[in-house]
Design a protein around this motif. Structure first.
Motif, PDB file in Angstrom:
ATOM      1  N   ALA A 195       2.577   1.686  -3.300  1.00  0.00           N
ATOM      2  CA  ALA A 195       1.572   2.139  -4.269  1.00  0.00           C
ATOM      3  C   ALA A 195       1.350   3.640  -4.141  1.00  0.00           C
ATOM      4  CB  ALA A 195       0.267   1.379  -4.062  1.00  0.00           C
ATOM      5  N   ASN A 196       1.249   4.117  -2.920  1.00  0.00           N
ATOM      6  CA  ASN A 196       1.000   5.540  -2.696  1.00  0.00           C
ATOM      7  C   ASN A 196       2.163   6.408  -3.169  1.00  0.00           C
ATOM      8  OD1 ASN A 196      -1.566   5.214  -1.608  1.00  0.00           O
ATOM      9  ND2 ASN A 196      -0.790   5.037   0.479  1.00  0.00           N
ATOM     10  N   ILE A 197       3.391   6.021  -2.846  1.00  0.00           N
ATOM     11  CA  ILE A 197       4.530   6.879  -3.206  1.00  0.00           C
ATOM     12  C   ILE A 197       4.939   6.742  -4.670  1.00  0.00           C
ATOM     13  CG2 ILE A 197       5.376   7.045  -0.840  1.00  0.00           C
ATOM     14  CD1 ILE A 197       7.595   5.038  -1.581  1.00  0.00           C
ATOM     15  N   SER A 198       4.533   5.654  -5.311  1.00  0.00           N
ATOM     16  CA  SER A 198       4.878   5.464  -6.725  1.00  0.00           C
ATOM     17  C   SER A 198       3.732   5.853  -7.660  1.00  0.00           C
ATOM     18  CB  SER A 198       5.273   4.013  -6.994  1.00  0.00           C
ATOM     19  OG  SER A 198       4.164   3.153  -6.796  1.00  0.00           O
ATOM     20  N   ASN A 199       2.550   6.061  -7.078  1.00  0.00           N
ATOM     21  CA  ASN A 199       1.353   6.358  -7.872  1.00  0.00           C
ATOM     22  C   ASN A 199       1.035   5.215  -8.843  1.00  0.00           C
ATOM     23  OD1 ASN A 199      -0.874   7.976  -8.397  1.00  0.00           O
ATOM     24  ND2 ASN A 199       0.129   9.009 -10.096  1.00  0.00           N
ATOM     25  N   VAL A 200       1.186   3.986  -8.337  1.00  0.00           N
ATOM     26  CA  VAL A 200       0.852   2.774  -9.083  1.00  0.00           C
ATOM     27  C   VAL A 200      -0.148   1.998  -8.225  1.00  0.00           C
ATOM     28  CG1 VAL A 200       1.748   0.618 -10.044  1.00  0.00           C
ATOM     29  CG2 VAL A 200       3.129   2.698 -10.180  1.00  0.00           C
ATOM     30  N   ASP A 201      -1.193   1.489  -8.825  1.00  0.00           N
ATOM     31  CA  ASP A 201      -2.227   0.765  -8.087  1.00  0.00           C
ATOM     32  C   ASP A 201      -1.641  -0.392  -7.283  1.00  0.00           C
ATOM     33  OD1 ASP A 201      -4.383  -1.688  -8.269  1.00  0.00           O
ATOM     34  OD2 ASP A 201      -5.350   0.263  -7.950  1.00  0.00           O
ATOM     35  N   ARG A 202      -2.105  -0.576  -6.060  1.00  0.00           N
ATOM     36  CA  ARG A 202      -1.565  -1.622  -5.180  1.00  0.00           C
ATOM     37  C   ARG A 202      -1.785  -3.023  -5.740  1.00  0.00           C
ATOM     38  NH1 ARG A 202      -5.542  -3.899  -2.094  1.00  0.00           N
ATOM     39  NH2 ARG A 202      -7.467  -2.715  -1.910  1.00  0.00           N
ATOM     40  N   LYS A 205       8.638   4.582 -12.192  1.00  0.00           N
ATOM     41  CA  LYS A 205       7.921   5.017 -10.990  1.00  0.00           C
ATOM     42  C   LYS A 205       8.285   4.165  -9.782  1.00  0.00           C
ATOM     43  CE  LYS A 205       3.734   6.959 -13.060  1.00  0.00           C
ATOM     44  NZ  LYS A 205       2.265   6.859 -13.073  1.00  0.00           N
ATOM     45  N   ALA A 250      10.474   5.290  -6.532  1.00  0.00           N
ATOM     46  CA  ALA A 250       9.840   5.193  -5.215  1.00  0.00           C
ATOM     47  C   ALA A 250      10.671   4.347  -4.256  1.00  0.00           C
ATOM     48  CB  ALA A 250       8.431   4.625  -5.349  1.00  0.00           C
ATOM     49  N   GLU A 292       0.830  -1.210   0.000  1.00  0.00           N
ATOM     50  CA  GLU A 292       0.000   0.000   0.000  1.00  0.00           C
ATOM     51  C   GLU A 292       0.866   1.262   0.000  1.00  0.00           C
ATOM     52  OE1 GLU A 292      -3.492   2.009  -0.239  1.00  0.00           O
ATOM     53  OE2 GLU A 292      -3.471  -0.162   0.024  1.00  0.00           O
ATOM     54  N   TYR A 293       1.898   1.280   0.837  1.00  0.00           N
ATOM     55  CA  TYR A 293       2.770   2.448   0.904  1.00  0.00           C
ATOM     56  C   TYR A 293       3.512   2.644  -0.414  1.00  0.00           C
ATOM     57  CZ  TYR A 293       6.268   5.792   2.423  1.00  0.00           C
ATOM     58  OH  TYR A 293       7.066   6.902   2.517  1.00  0.00           O
TER      59      TYR A 293
END
Length: 73
Positions: free
Chosen positions: A26-33, A53, A57, A23-24
């Motif tokens: 995903a958030n910092i890379s802007n890629v869906d979890r 990305k 990240a 989840e983290y």
């Protein structure tokens, strides 16, 4: 092990070394979890944009990421 599995293994390895959850990352890379989860399982063909990305990240670069015994034949 195919290239998708090698890439996913390395992403998971670095993510866990840094103590990041999917989840983290995903958030910092802007890629869906779910996409990251599939990458780690070797189930996705990943575009160069997504690779960039994720590598960014994970605070590494292409050279360091791919200069790994797992990517050598």
């Amino acid at each position: 092990m195919n290239i998708k599995e090698k890439f996913g293994f390395k992403v998971k390895e670095l993510r866990e070394q840094k103590g990041y959850s999917i989840e983290y990352l995903a958030n910092i890379s802007n890629v869906d979890r779910n996409y990251i989860s599939d990458i780690e399982k070797g189930q996705r063909n990943v575009s160069i944009e997504i690779i960039e990305k994720i590598i960014t990240a994970l605070n590494t670069d292409f050279g360091a990421f791919f200069n790994d015994k797992n990517f050598k034949k």
